[in-house]
Design a protein around this motif. Structure first.
Motif, PDB file in Angstrom:
ATOM      1  N   ALA A  97      49.833  67.261  37.429  1.00 25.08           N
ATOM      2  CA  ALA A  97      50.089  67.769  36.083  1.00 25.08           C
ATOM      3  C   ALA A  97      51.581  67.981  35.871  1.00 25.08           C
ATOM      4  N   ARG A  98      52.238  68.511  36.864  1.00 24.84           N
ATOM      5  CA  ARG A  98      53.691  68.734  36.749  1.00 24.84           C
ATOM      6  C   ARG A  98      54.436  67.407  36.658  1.00 24.84           C
ATOM      7  N   LEU A  99      53.974  66.418  37.389  1.00 23.42           N
ATOM      8  CA  LEU A  99      54.601  65.099  37.303  1.00 23.42           C
ATOM      9  C   LEU A  99      54.454  64.508  35.902  1.00 23.42           C
ATOM     10  N   LEU A 100      53.282  64.637  35.318  1.00 27.19           N
ATOM     11  CA  LEU A 100      53.074  64.117  33.967  1.00 27.19           C
ATOM     12  C   LEU A 100      54.004  64.789  32.969  1.00 27.19           C
ATOM     13  N   VAL A 101      54.154  66.093  33.095  1.00 28.98           N
ATOM     14  CA  VAL A 101      55.022  66.823  32.165  1.00 28.98           C
ATOM     15  C   VAL A 101      56.478  66.410  32.343  1.00 28.98           C
ATOM     16  N   GLU A 102      56.855  66.109  33.565  1.00 26.81           N
ATOM     17  CA  GLU A 102      58.223  65.651  33.806  1.00 26.81           C
ATOM     18  C   GLU A 102      58.465  64.263  33.224  1.00 26.81           C
ATOM     19  N   ARG A 103      57.459  63.416  33.216  1.00 30.34           N
ATOM     20  CA  ARG A 103      57.623  62.020  32.799  1.00 30.34           C
ATOM     21  C   ARG A 103      57.433  61.800  31.299  1.00 30.34           C
ATOM     22  N   ILE A 104      56.601  62.625  30.655  1.00 32.29           N
ATOM     23  CA  ILE A 104      56.289  62.434  29.238  1.00 32.29           C
ATOM     24  C   ILE A 104      57.219  63.303  28.398  1.00 32.29           C
ATOM     25  N   PRO A 105      57.958  62.715  27.490  1.00 34.68           N
ATOM     26  CA  PRO A 105      58.921  63.500  26.702  1.00 34.68           C
ATOM     27  C   PRO A 105      58.247  64.634  25.922  1.00 34.68           C
ATOM     28  N   ASN A 106      58.820  65.817  26.053  1.00 33.98           N
ATOM     29  CA  ASN A 106      58.400  66.994  25.273  1.00 33.98           C
ATOM     30  C   ASN A 106      56.947  67.403  25.508  1.00 33.98           C
ATOM     31  N   ALA A 107      56.416  67.068  26.674  1.00 35.79           N
ATOM     32  CA  ALA A 107      55.045  67.477  26.994  1.00 35.79           C
ATOM     33  C   ALA A 107      55.005  68.960  27.349  1.00 35.79           C
ATOM     34  N   THR A 108      53.857  69.577  27.095  1.00 34.91           N
ATOM     35  CA  THR A 108      53.621  70.993  27.366  1.00 34.91           C
ATOM     36  C   THR A 108      52.563  71.121  28.455  1.00 34.91           C
ATOM     37  N   LEU A 109      52.725  72.102  29.338  1.00 37.39           N
ATOM     38  CA  LEU A 109      51.819  72.282  30.470  1.00 37.39           C
ATOM     39  C   LEU A 109      51.025  73.573  30.330  1.00 37.39           C
ATOM     40  N   LEU A 110      49.710  73.478  30.559  1.00 37.95           N
ATOM     41  CA  LEU A 110      48.843  74.650  30.662  1.00 37.95           C
ATOM     42  C   LEU A 110      48.119  74.575  31.994  1.00 37.95           C
ATOM     43  N   LEU A 111      48.402  75.526  32.879  1.00 43.50           N
ATOM     44  CA  LEU A 111      47.696  75.638  34.151  1.00 43.50           C
ATOM     45  C   LEU A 111      46.686  76.781  34.047  1.00 43.50           C
TER      46      LEU A 111
ATOM     47  N   GLN B   3      57.554  56.274  27.579  1.00 47.31           N
ATOM     48  CA  GLN B   3      57.411  55.633  26.271  1.00 47.31           C
ATOM     49  C   GLN B   3      56.476  56.394  25.339  1.00 47.31           C
ATOM     50  N   ILE B   4      55.735  57.367  25.865  1.00 46.76           N
ATOM     51  CA  ILE B   4      54.784  58.099  25.031  1.00 46.76           C
ATOM     52  C   ILE B   4      55.538  58.935  23.999  1.00 46.76           C
ATOM     53  N   THR B   5      55.182  58.749  22.749  1.00 48.48           N
ATOM     54  CA  THR B   5      55.831  59.482  21.648  1.00 48.48           C
ATOM     55  C   THR B   5      54.926  60.545  21.051  1.00 48.48           C
ATOM     56  N   ALA B   6      53.650  60.538  21.363  1.00 48.64           N
ATOM     57  CA  ALA B   6      52.727  61.522  20.802  1.00 48.64           C
ATOM     58  C   ALA B   6      52.993  62.898  21.399  1.00 48.64           C
ATOM     59  N   PRO B   7      52.887  63.957  20.596  1.00 44.21           N
ATOM     60  CA  PRO B   7      52.910  65.305  21.170  1.00 44.21           C
ATOM     61  C   PRO B   7      51.825  65.409  22.237  1.00 44.21           C
ATOM     62  N   THR B   8      52.173  65.948  23.400  1.00 48.21           N
ATOM     63  CA  THR B   8      51.252  65.901  24.541  1.00 48.21           C
ATOM     64  C   THR B   8      51.079  67.270  25.171  1.00 48.21           C
ATOM     65  N   LEU B   9      49.817  67.620  25.402  1.00 48.64           N
ATOM     66  CA  LEU B   9      49.456  68.819  26.152  1.00 48.64           C
ATOM     67  C   LEU B   9      48.784  68.376  27.442  1.00 48.64           C
ATOM     68  N   VAL B  10      49.279  68.872  28.571  1.00 45.42           N
ATOM     69  CA  VAL B  10      48.709  68.579  29.884  1.00 45.42           C
ATOM     70  C   VAL B  10      48.020  69.845  30.396  1.00 45.42           C
ATOM     71  N   ILE B  11      46.735  69.722  30.749  1.00 47.95           N
ATOM     72  CA  ILE B  11      45.953  70.868  31.224  1.00 47.95           C
ATOM     73  C   ILE B  11      45.420  70.566  32.618  1.00 47.95           C
ATOM     74  N   HIS B  12      45.443  71.571  33.480  1.00 46.97           N
ATOM     75  CA  HIS B  12      44.988  71.356  34.855  1.00 46.97           C
ATOM     76  C   HIS B  12      44.566  72.688  35.459  1.00 46.97           C
ATOM     77  N   GLY B  13      43.532  72.649  36.289  1.00 42.84           N
ATOM     78  CA  GLY B  13      43.162  73.806  37.084  1.00 42.84           C
ATOM     79  C   GLY B  13      43.985  73.866  38.349  1.00 42.84           C
ATOM     80  N   THR B  14      44.395  75.058  38.735  1.00 50.43           N
ATOM     81  CA  THR B  14      45.265  75.180  39.912  1.00 50.43           C
ATOM     82  C   THR B  14      44.537  74.873  41.213  1.00 50.43           C
ATOM     83  N   ASP B  15      43.196  74.954  41.212  1.00 49.94           N
ATOM     84  CA  ASP B  15      42.426  74.711  42.431  1.00 49.94           C
ATOM     85  C   ASP B  15      41.700  73.364  42.398  1.00 49.94           C
ATOM     86  N   ASP B  16      42.221  72.435  41.631  1.00 50.74           N
ATOM     87  CA  ASP B  16      41.624  71.099  41.513  1.00 50.74           C
ATOM     88  C   ASP B  16      41.956  70.282  42.755  1.00 50.74           C
ATOM     89  N   ARG B  17      40.928  69.863  43.502  1.00 52.54           N
ATOM     90  CA  ARG B  17      41.128  69.031  44.683  1.00 52.54           C
ATOM     91  C   ARG B  17      40.873  67.559  44.386  1.00 52.54           C
TER      92      ARG B  17
END
Length: 260
Positions: free
Chosen positions: A215-229, A194-208
């Motif tokens: 982060a990948r799940l969020l990008v898959e679920r949020i329409p038109n989201a962008t991922l930065l690892l 349902q999120i309509t806002a432009p979305t940027l998802v940021i995550h460190g690859t070594d985050d425990r």
């Protein structure tokens, strides 16, 4: 310290810095607005930053009642109402990213662009941290255990501190437990589309603390989201890798603002 009044009468503290369009900054679990101290100046030249003390932290009220990430989002809306801000960009990290999800879902007209850092959708579909990390989050664990989850050894050696991301030291134990429960019970999975806002998802690859698969799940679920690892980064990527994360967030917000 200015306060807004939440729907249940709890005072919610916030402070303002900088100039320009409003940008809400939401911190991690059991942390107050000082979570952002090291990097907040990166945004103050372009935005009026609004840093919020979640209930239970900082200068906000500390009622001994159940907390939830959705309830925290309603508290943030009360802050926007107090400031008469109709729409703001929102940057939430860790539990603050979970709160930001609900703000964008429940109050879409109040969110211009959305940045979700080191966070997860919650619920059974998310990727859980391992048992050793859960033990490190338990009450009275040594700060060294948390530091290792937040930062790399090399960064800690070059930046001896103090750090402001290990929790609000003045928090009552009951409020710390309420925060842990609120974050652990977060589940926005079904509502994320349902999120309509432009979305940027940021995550460190070594985050425990919040495994990068979230982060990948969020990008898959949020329409038109962008991922930065960010390779090699841990949970506090926004500090350790500020030279990468800060400019990317600023450019994303500028692009989103121009589009609107």
């Amino acid at each position: 310290m200015p306060h807004a009044m939440a729907a249940d009468g709890t005072p919610v503290a916030f402070d303002l810095r900088g100039t320009g369009p409003p940008l809400v900054l939401l911190s991690g679990q059991a942390n107050n607005r000082h979570w952002w101290d090291r990097v907040r100046g990166d945004f103050d030249d372009s935005y009026t930053t609004i840093a919020v003390d979640f209930r239970g932290t900082g200068e906000s009220g500390k009622p001994n009642i159940p907390y939830s990430t959705r309830g925290f989002a309603d508290d943030v809306r009360a802050v926007l109402d107090e400031l008469r801000v109709e729409c703001a960009h929102v940057y939430g990290t860790s539990m603050g990213g979970r709160v930001a999800q609900w703000l964008a879902i429940d109050h879409p007209d109040r969110v211009g662009a959305l940045v979700l850092g080191c966070t997860s959708p919650g619920g059974p579909q998310s990727v859980e941290r391992d048992r050793s990390v859960r033990r490190a989050l338990a009450v009275n664990q040594p700060a060294a255990a948390l530091l290792d989850l937040m930062y790399t050894p090399a960064w800690l050696a070059a930046n001896p501190g103090p750090v402001t991301t290990l929790g609000d030291p003045a928090m009552p134990p009951f409020a710390r437990a309420r925060h842990l429960a609120a974050s652990s019970q977060h589940d926005a999975w079904d509502s994320l589309p349902q999120i309509t806002a432009p979305t940027l998802v940021i995550h460190g690859t070594d985050d425990r603390l919040s495994p990068v698969e979230n982060a990948r799940l969020l990008v898959e679920r949020i329409p038109n989201a962008t991922l930065l690892l960010i390779p090699g980064a841990r949970h506090a990527y926004f500090e350790e890798c500020r030279e990468v994360a800060g400019p990317r967030v600023l450019s994303f917000l500028a692009e989103a603002g121009s589009a609107r």
